[in-house]
Design a protein around this motif. Structure first.
Motif, mmCIF file in Angstrom:
data_model
loop_
_atom_site.group_PDB
_atom_site.id
_atom_site.type_symbol
_atom_site.label_atom_id
_atom_site.label_comp_id
_atom_site.label_asym_id
_atom_site.label_seq_id
_atom_site.Cartn_x
_atom_site.Cartn_y
_atom_site.Cartn_z
ATOM 1 N N VAL A 176 -52.146 6.130 38.871
ATOM 2 C CA VAL A 176 -53.014 5.233 38.117
ATOM 3 C C VAL A 176 -53.803 6.007 37.069
ATOM 4 O O VAL A 176 -54.395 7.051 37.371
ATOM 5 C CB VAL A 176 -53.985 4.484 39.050
ATOM 6 N N GLU A 177 -53.803 5.500 35.848
ATOM 7 C CA GLU A 177 -54.583 6.086 34.758
ATOM 8 C C GLU A 177 -55.767 5.167 34.468
ATOM 9 O O GLU A 177 -55.611 4.130 33.827
ATOM 10 C CB GLU A 177 -53.713 6.242 33.513
ATOM 11 N N PRO A 178 -56.963 5.509 34.946
ATOM 12 C CA PRO A 178 -58.127 4.643 34.721
ATOM 13 C C PRO A 178 -58.797 4.899 33.380
ATOM 14 O O PRO A 178 -58.979 6.045 32.974
ATOM 15 C CB PRO A 178 -59.064 5.022 35.874
ATOM 16 N N SER A 211 -46.002 4.275 37.445
ATOM 17 C CA SER A 211 -47.347 4.410 36.898
ATOM 18 C C SER A 211 -47.988 3.051 36.643
ATOM 19 O O SER A 211 -47.308 2.042 36.443
ATOM 20 C CB SER A 211 -47.322 5.215 35.595
ATOM 21 N N ALA A 212 -49.312 3.068 36.657
ATOM 22 C CA ALA A 212 -50.114 1.876 36.360
ATOM 23 C C ALA A 212 -51.380 2.336 35.659
ATOM 24 O O ALA A 212 -51.731 3.520 35.693
ATOM 25 C CB ALA A 212 -50.444 1.118 37.641
ATOM 26 N N GLU A 282 -40.284 -4.231 27.345
ATOM 27 C CA GLU A 282 -39.900 -2.819 27.379
ATOM 28 C C GLU A 282 -40.365 -2.119 28.660
ATOM 29 O O GLU A 282 -40.949 -1.048 28.639
ATOM 30 C CB GLU A 282 -40.448 -2.081 26.149
ATOM 31 N N GLY A 283 -40.119 -2.785 29.801
ATOM 32 C CA GLY A 283 -40.428 -2.182 31.088
ATOM 33 C C GLY A 283 -41.900 -2.113 31.414
ATOM 34 O O GLY A 283 -42.306 -1.337 32.292
ATOM 35 N N VAL A 284 -42.717 -2.931 30.733
ATOM 36 C CA VAL A 284 -44.165 -2.909 30.954
ATOM 37 C C VAL A 284 -44.666 -4.322 31.223
ATOM 38 O O VAL A 284 -44.219 -5.287 30.594
ATOM 39 C CB VAL A 284 -44.907 -2.328 29.727
#
Length: 299
Positions: A176-178, A211-212, A282-284
């Motif tokens: 996770v990228e906060p 990832s999130a 696109e995969g998101v």
């Protein structure tokens, strides 16, 4: 003198005839409404009068009847969906409970088996998963009456919920990228807002691949809260997900989504005076929440 009396008599006669026609039209409208109110019918109010006011009245009554019927159809469909949802949840809760009970009985009758214990835990987690949906549904019904508003540090709330699921996300190999702006506060119902955040983080546990990320910031009294994740190339039908009780997961396994997750989030956010939009490509996959600092609700 006689001509004046005759003219006055004719005027009175015309007025009596017109009044009689108006009364007849009103009686007809009343009779039509009585018929409509006591029967399951799509009939409308009818008049024979050429009086513009009477025709306008009848038209507005029919417009109101049409609107009421559309609302009744929508409510009936919503009630059907709720009944179906409750039936599905009851089945989905019963299945893992039955499995867990069976394995527990095997453990009671024989030596401890690690694999059997894991299966019991997995099935009990499924029960917990579905019970949370029922609790959220009940929460929405309760909060339709009144919100319990207070000043909430949204930045701290989001960080706390991220910390609570850190191990679960690590186990799923989700990084996770906060991007959380410090000190973002909002006047809101803390219980509902916490469930919004928990549901969207829970969505990562089911669907995120690799990832999130989460972005929280406040600009000019409006709060933007984004939950994004990679989908591993899987195509997500955003339009379908915005339909109530729908899910992007078509399987019927005990760990499947009930299709209520995003619908519940949408209902909770709407009750708080905010809005939710979905984006995919696109995969998101991205859930964007727009919140007002102070909720505005219709009375």
């Amino acid at each position: 003198m006689s001509l004046a009396v005759l003219a006055l008599g004719l005027i009175v006669l015309v007025l009596v005839v017109v009044l009689g026609l108006l009364v007849a039209d009103l009686r007809r409208i009343s009779a039509d409404l009585d018929y409509i109110n006591h029967r399951d019918t799509n009939a409308s109010v009818t008049v024979d009068s050429n009086c513009g006011s009477i025709r306008t009245l009848a038209g507005r009554i029919n417009t109101g009847l049409d609107k009421t019927r559309r609302l009744q159809v929508a409510q009936a469909e919503q009630a059907r969906q709720v009944r179906q949802m409750l039936t599905n949840l009851t089945h989905d809760i019963k299945t893992p409970l039955t499995v867990a009970r069976g394995y527990a009985q095997l453990l009671k009758e024989g030596p401890t088996d690690r694999d059997q214990l894991d299966r019991i835990l997995n099935n009990l987690e499924s029960v917990d998963h579905y019970l949370h949906y029922l609790m959220d549904f009940n929460l929405i019904q309760e909060k339709k009456v009144a919100l319990d508003l207070s000043r909430v540090n949204l930045s701290a709330l989001v960080q706390e919920e991220l910390f609570n699921v850190f191990d679960a996300l690590t186990e799923r190999s989700v990084t996770v990228e906060p991007g959380i702006q410090a000190g973002v506060e909002v006047t809101t119902d803390q219980t509902m807002m916490r469930r919004v955040v928990q549901n969207l983080i829970g969505n990562w546990l089911k669907y995120a691949q690799g990832s999130a990320w989460i972005e929280l910031n406040k600009e000019q009294g409006r709060i933007h809260l984004d939950f994004g994740n990679k989908t591993g190339g899987k195509q997500v039908d955003v339009n379908r997900l915005m339909e109530r009780f729908q899910t992007d997961d078509q399987s019927r396994t005990v760990t499947r989504s009930t299709g209520l997750g995003l619908s519940i989030v949408d209902s909770l956010v709407d009750s708080l005076g905010g809005s939710m939009t979905l984006e995919a490509g696109e995969g998101v996959f991205l859930v964007h929440l727009l919140l007002e600092d102070t909720p505005h609700r219709e009375g």
